[in-house]
Design a protein around this motif. Structure first.
Motif, short mmCIF file in Angstrom:
data_model
loop_
_atom_site.label_atom_id
_atom_site.label_comp_id
_atom_site.label_asym_id
_atom_site.label_seq_id
_atom_site.Cartn_x
_atom_site.Cartn_y
_atom_site.Cartn_z
N GLY A 26 41.99 46.30 53.00
CA GLY A 26 42.27 47.58 52.34
C GLY A 26 41.76 47.67 50.91
O GLY A 26 41.03 46.82 50.42
N ARG A 27 42.22 48.72 50.24
CA ARG A 27 41.68 49.04 48.92
C ARG A 27 42.10 48.03 47.85
O ARG A 27 41.43 47.93 46.81
CB ARG A 27 42.13 50.44 48.52
N LYS A 28 43.19 47.28 48.06
CA LYS A 28 43.61 46.33 47.03
C LYS A 28 42.59 45.22 46.84
O LYS A 28 42.47 44.65 45.75
CB LYS A 28 44.98 45.75 47.37
N THR A 29 41.84 44.90 47.87
CA THR A 29 40.75 43.94 47.72
C THR A 29 39.72 44.46 46.72
O THR A 29 39.22 43.71 45.87
CB THR A 29 40.07 43.69 49.08
N LEU A 30 39.43 45.75 46.80
CA LEU A 30 38.45 46.34 45.89
C LEU A 30 38.99 46.40 44.47
O LEU A 30 38.25 46.21 43.50
CB LEU A 30 38.06 47.73 46.38
N VAL A 31 40.28 46.69 44.34
CA VAL A 31 40.91 46.71 43.02
C VAL A 31 40.78 45.33 42.37
O VAL A 31 40.42 45.21 41.19
CB VAL A 31 42.39 47.13 43.12
N ALA A 32 41.08 44.29 43.14
CA ALA A 32 40.98 42.93 42.61
C ALA A 32 39.55 42.61 42.21
O ALA A 32 39.30 41.97 41.17
CB ALA A 32 41.48 41.92 43.65
N GLU A 33 38.58 43.04 43.01
CA GLU A 33 37.18 42.78 42.69
C GLU A 33 36.79 43.42 41.35
O GLU A 33 36.09 42.81 40.53
CB GLU A 33 36.26 43.33 43.79
N VAL A 34 37.25 44.64 41.12
CA VAL A 34 36.90 45.34 39.89
C VAL A 34 37.54 44.68 38.68
O VAL A 34 36.87 44.35 37.70
CB VAL A 34 37.30 46.83 39.98
N ILE A 35 38.86 44.50 38.73
CA ILE A 35 39.56 43.95 37.56
C ILE A 35 39.07 42.55 37.24
O ILE A 35 38.76 42.22 36.09
CB ILE A 35 41.08 43.98 37.77
#
Length: 274
Positions: free
Chosen positions: A42-51
């Motif tokens: 889900g989207r939390k993987t992408l959030v972690a990648e960005v931060i």
């Protein structure tokens, strides 16, 4: 903010990753590794990648450039693989693009030498974000023209899957004995002295500010995206305090790969990644 581009052609799936990222062309003529909102994590993987990716860059570590990558699901209609087609169809809208590093090869601790200083910076950073996915089994590092690049931070900051336990989770130790760079004798003291002062609330809020609102909306327990961003910054600041004392390495001869490396030397010209 991250630059926004649009995917124009799906090139191929990259099956090394558990989330089945794909190589795509974009309208800026660039090649990107796309990570999908419709993937299992889900989207939390992408959030972690960005931060984590933005923070790594602020700390002087090499990570691929990031972009907001908009996907029209129609691109998936011509894909013969049913799994890939389903992923493309379920990921319409904004996804994450990571700059494709041409001519990069996977990091191999038996071939590529890393200095204690660089190893220390990477291990310290991984401890800060609680990255459990940089082991000797799956290094998630690339080497390009002799330089070490860090990739795949989607499994980091595991506390954001349970915000109520975030403070407790952030205070836990980090066992780096299984880390891919553990055999290189990471200089954690120097890394902490260099990097810790650079991790400030303002820096963390800037990194979190690059996460699109639509990946943060409807987070249970939060009034809106900005409150979620403050939670990320606050939890990382909590983890930062006394971090060096909570990193455990194990004895050198107990670390995975140490006994193998002891009998190997790096090829000429590969003595140090910079």
């Amino acid at each position: 903010m991250l630059t926004e581009v649009s995917a124009t052609r799906y090139v191929t799936p990259l099956r090394e990753g558990g989330s089945l990222p794909g190589l795509v062309e974009a309208d800026d003529l660039g090649l990107y590794v796309m990570k999908f909102t419709g993937a299992g994590q889900g989207r939390k993987t992408l959030v972690a990648e960005v931060i984590c990716g933005r923070l790594a860059r602020r700390l002087g570590l090499r990570v691929p450039g990031l972009a907001q990558l908009r996907l029209d699901p129609v691109i998936g209609l011509g894909e013969p693989d049913a799994q890939v087609q389903g992923l493309l169809k379920s990921s319409g809208g904004l996804n994450l693009g990571m700059e494709f590093l041409s001519r990069a090869i996977g990091f191999d601790p038996l071939v590529h030498e890393v200095s204690a200083e660089e190893a220390g910076r990477v291990v310290w950073f991984d401890a800060l974000i609680n990255n459990v996915d940089r082991s000797w089994r799956n290094p998630n590092m690339l080497v390009r023209q002799g330089d070490l690049w860090l990739i795949d931070h989607g499994a980091s900051m595991i506390w954001h899957h349970n915000w109520r336990g975030a403070e407790v989770s952030a205070a836990k130790p980090y066992d780096a004995s299984d880390h891919a760079l553990a055999p290189f004798g990471p200089d954690l003291a120097s890394a902490a002295a260099e990097l810790a002062p650079r991790v400030t609330e303002d820096v963390l809020l800037e990194c979190a500010g690059d996460v699109p609102d639509e990946w943060l909306v409807d987070e249970p327990g939060f009034a809106g995206p900005d409150e979620v961003r403050r939670a990320y910054a606050g939890t990382l600041l909590t983890r930062l305090e006394g971090l060096e004392r909570r990193i455990t390495m194990g004895a050198p001869d107990e670390r995975p790969g140490s006994s193998v490396r002891a009998g190997r030397s790096a090829p000429a010209g590969r003595r140090e990644s910079r």
